[in-house]
Design a protein around this motif. Structure first.
Motif, PDB file in Angstrom:
ATOM      1  N   GLY A  14       0.795  -1.216   0.000  1.00 51.83           N
ATOM      2  CA  GLY A  14       0.000   0.000   0.000  1.00 51.83           C
ATOM      3  C   GLY A  14       0.832   1.273   0.000  1.00 51.83           C
ATOM      4  N   ILE A  15       2.131   1.137  -0.148  1.00 51.25           N
ATOM      5  CA  ILE A  15       3.020   2.297  -0.190  1.00 51.25           C
ATOM      6  C   ILE A  15       2.944   2.917  -1.584  1.00 51.25           C
ATOM      7  N   ILE A  16       2.812   4.245  -1.626  1.00 50.58           N
ATOM      8  CA  ILE A  16       2.830   4.927  -2.913  1.00 50.58           C
ATOM      9  C   ILE A  16       4.072   5.789  -3.007  1.00 50.58           C
ATOM     10  N   GLY A  17       4.597   5.902  -4.201  1.00 51.32           N
ATOM     11  CA  GLY A  17       5.795   6.695  -4.387  1.00 51.32           C
ATOM     12  C   GLY A  17       6.153   6.817  -5.853  1.00 51.32           C
ATOM     13  N   THR A  18       7.283   7.470  -6.096  1.00 53.27           N
ATOM     14  CA  THR A  18       7.772   7.705  -7.448  1.00 53.27           C
ATOM     15  C   THR A  18       9.038   6.883  -7.669  1.00 53.27           C
ATOM     16  N   ILE A  19       9.115   6.208  -8.800  1.00 50.41           N
ATOM     17  CA  ILE A  19      10.293   5.401  -9.123  1.00 50.41           C
ATOM     18  C   ILE A  19      11.445   6.338  -9.467  1.00 50.41           C
ATOM     19  N   LYS A  20      12.553   6.193  -8.739  1.00 56.18           N
ATOM     20  CA  LYS A  20      13.737   7.026  -8.960  1.00 56.18           C
ATOM     21  C   LYS A  20      14.826   6.272  -9.704  1.00 56.18           C
ATOM     22  N   ASP A  21      14.894   4.957  -9.541  1.00 51.33           N
ATOM     23  CA  ASP A  21      15.926   4.161 -10.200  1.00 51.33           C
ATOM     24  C   ASP A  21      15.406   2.740 -10.332  1.00 51.33           C
ATOM     25  N   MET A  22      15.860   2.060 -11.386  1.00 48.63           N
ATOM     26  CA  MET A  22      15.440   0.666 -11.589  1.00 48.63           C
ATOM     27  C   MET A  22      16.638  -0.175 -11.981  1.00 48.63           C
ATOM     28  N   ASP A  23      16.657  -1.383 -11.475  1.00 46.86           N
ATOM     29  CA  ASP A  23      17.652  -2.379 -11.818  1.00 46.86           C
ATOM     30  C   ASP A  23      16.900  -3.526 -12.478  1.00 46.86           C
ATOM     31  N   GLN A  24      17.552  -4.653 -12.681  1.00 42.85           N
ATOM     32  CA  GLN A  24      16.889  -5.809 -13.289  1.00 42.85           C
ATOM     33  C   GLN A  24      15.667  -6.241 -12.480  1.00 42.85           C
ATOM     34  N   ASN A  25      15.817  -6.374 -11.168  1.00 36.89           N
ATOM     35  CA  ASN A  25      14.723  -6.835 -10.310  1.00 36.89           C
ATOM     36  C   ASN A  25      14.399  -5.886  -9.166  1.00 36.89           C
ATOM     37  N   VAL A  50      13.616  -1.936  -7.591  1.00 34.05           N
ATOM     38  CA  VAL A  50      13.091  -0.597  -7.872  1.00 34.05           C
ATOM     39  C   VAL A  50      13.401   0.288  -6.668  1.00 34.05           C
ATOM     40  N   SER A  51      13.976   1.470  -6.927  1.00 25.35           N
ATOM     41  CA  SER A  51      14.176   2.463  -5.861  1.00 25.35           C
ATOM     42  C   SER A  51      12.978   3.393  -5.903  1.00 25.35           C
ATOM     43  N   LEU A  52      12.238   3.445  -4.802  1.00 24.57           N
ATOM     44  CA  LEU A  52      10.983   4.180  -4.739  1.00 24.57           C
ATOM     45  C   LEU A  52      11.101   5.321  -3.746  1.00 24.57           C
ATOM     46  N   VAL A 102      13.567  10.304   1.215  1.00 20.17           N
ATOM     47  CA  VAL A 102      13.322   8.936   1.704  1.00 20.17           C
ATOM     48  C   VAL A 102      13.122   8.038   0.491  1.00 20.17           C
ATOM     49  N   VAL A 103      14.111   7.176   0.261  1.00 17.42           N
ATOM     50  CA  VAL A 103      14.064   6.250  -0.873  1.00 17.42           C
ATOM     51  C   VAL A 103      14.179   4.837  -0.322  1.00 17.42           C
ATOM     52  N   ILE A 104      13.268   3.966  -0.743  1.00 16.35           N
ATOM     53  CA  ILE A 104      13.324   2.568  -0.325  1.00 16.35           C
ATOM     54  C   ILE A 104      13.538   1.706  -1.563  1.00 16.35           C
ATOM     55  N   LYS A 105      14.087   0.527  -1.350  1.00 21.33           N
ATOM     56  CA  LYS A 105      14.309  -0.411  -2.447  1.00 21.33           C
ATOM     57  C   LYS A 105      13.345  -1.574  -2.290  1.00 21.33           C
ATOM     58  N   LEU A 106      12.711  -1.924  -3.403  1.00 19.00           N
ATOM     59  CA  LEU A 106      11.735  -3.007  -3.423  1.00 19.00           C
ATOM     60  C   LEU A 106      11.992  -3.910  -4.619  1.00 19.00           C
ATOM     61  N   GLN A 107      11.475  -5.108  -4.559  1.00 21.36           N
ATOM     62  CA  GLN A 107      11.483  -5.965  -5.733  1.00 21.36           C
ATOM     63  C   GLN A 107      10.449  -5.440  -6.714  1.00 21.36           C
ATOM     64  N   LYS A 108      10.717  -5.605  -7.999  1.00 18.64           N
ATOM     65  CA  LYS A 108       9.763  -5.151  -9.007  1.00 18.64           C
ATOM     66  C   LYS A 108       8.406  -5.821  -8.832  1.00 18.64           C
ATOM     67  N   SER A 109       8.408  -7.058  -8.393  1.00 19.06           N
ATOM     68  CA  SER A 109       7.151  -7.790  -8.250  1.00 19.06           C
ATOM     69  C   SER A 109       6.250  -7.209  -7.168  1.00 19.06           C
ATOM     70  N   ALA A 110       6.794  -6.331  -6.308  1.00 20.20           N
ATOM     71  CA  ALA A 110       5.982  -5.704  -5.263  1.00 20.20           C
ATOM     72  C   ALA A 110       5.128  -4.567  -5.806  1.00 20.20           C
ATOM     73  N   VAL A 111       5.420  -4.108  -7.017  1.00 18.92           N
ATOM     74  CA  VAL A 111       4.626  -3.041  -7.630  1.00 18.92           C
ATOM     75  C   VAL A 111       3.324  -3.648  -8.143  1.00 18.92           C
TER      76      VAL A 111
END
Length: 120
Positions: free
Chosen positions: A75-86, A88-90, A96-105
């Motif tokens: 339920g976290i909303i944010g803007t993608i700042k950077d992406m890797d293969q798997n 996402v920096s949100l 405040v930037v967090i890193k998530l797996q792409k599958s969490a989007v």
């Protein structure tokens, strides 16, 4: 032979083996038809909708890019700042930037949604 008698086998009295064979064949045919009907119902109610959702999720993951505003499974909303293969920096708040797996989007939001959701 009407349609109803195809699904409801005729009762036979105890007799010779010749009268029991058509009954067994009709019973087996109706069993096969019922299995096919149950599989079709199972497919259209469970398997097909799930595969459509999975395909839509794969397409969403492939289409996201830097700058998109997204929501996650948590339920976290944010803007993608950077992406890797798997990964996402949100950015979820200023600095405040967090890193998530792409599958969490789980979805994209219209541009400007994150700015309007911030508490001022």
């Amino acid at each position: 032979m009407n349609l109803l008698s195809f699904f409801i086998p005729t009762a036979y009295a105890a007799g010779g083996a010749t009268t029991a064979a058509p009954h067994q064949q009709g019973s087996m045919m109706s069993t096969i038809i019922m299995l096919v009907v149950f599989f079709a119902i199972f497919y259209f109610l469970l398997i097909r909708p799930q595969s459509k959702r999975a395909k839509a999720q794969r397409e969403l993951i492939a289409a996201i890019k830097v700058g998109d505003e997204v929501t996650t499974t948590a339920g976290i909303i944010g803007t993608i700042k950077d992406m890797d293969q798997n990964i996402v920096s949100l950015q979820i708040a200023a600095d405040v930037v967090i890193k998530l797996q792409k599958s969490a989007v789980t979805g994209t939001l219209p541009q400007g949604s994150v700015d309007s959701a911030e508490v001022k």
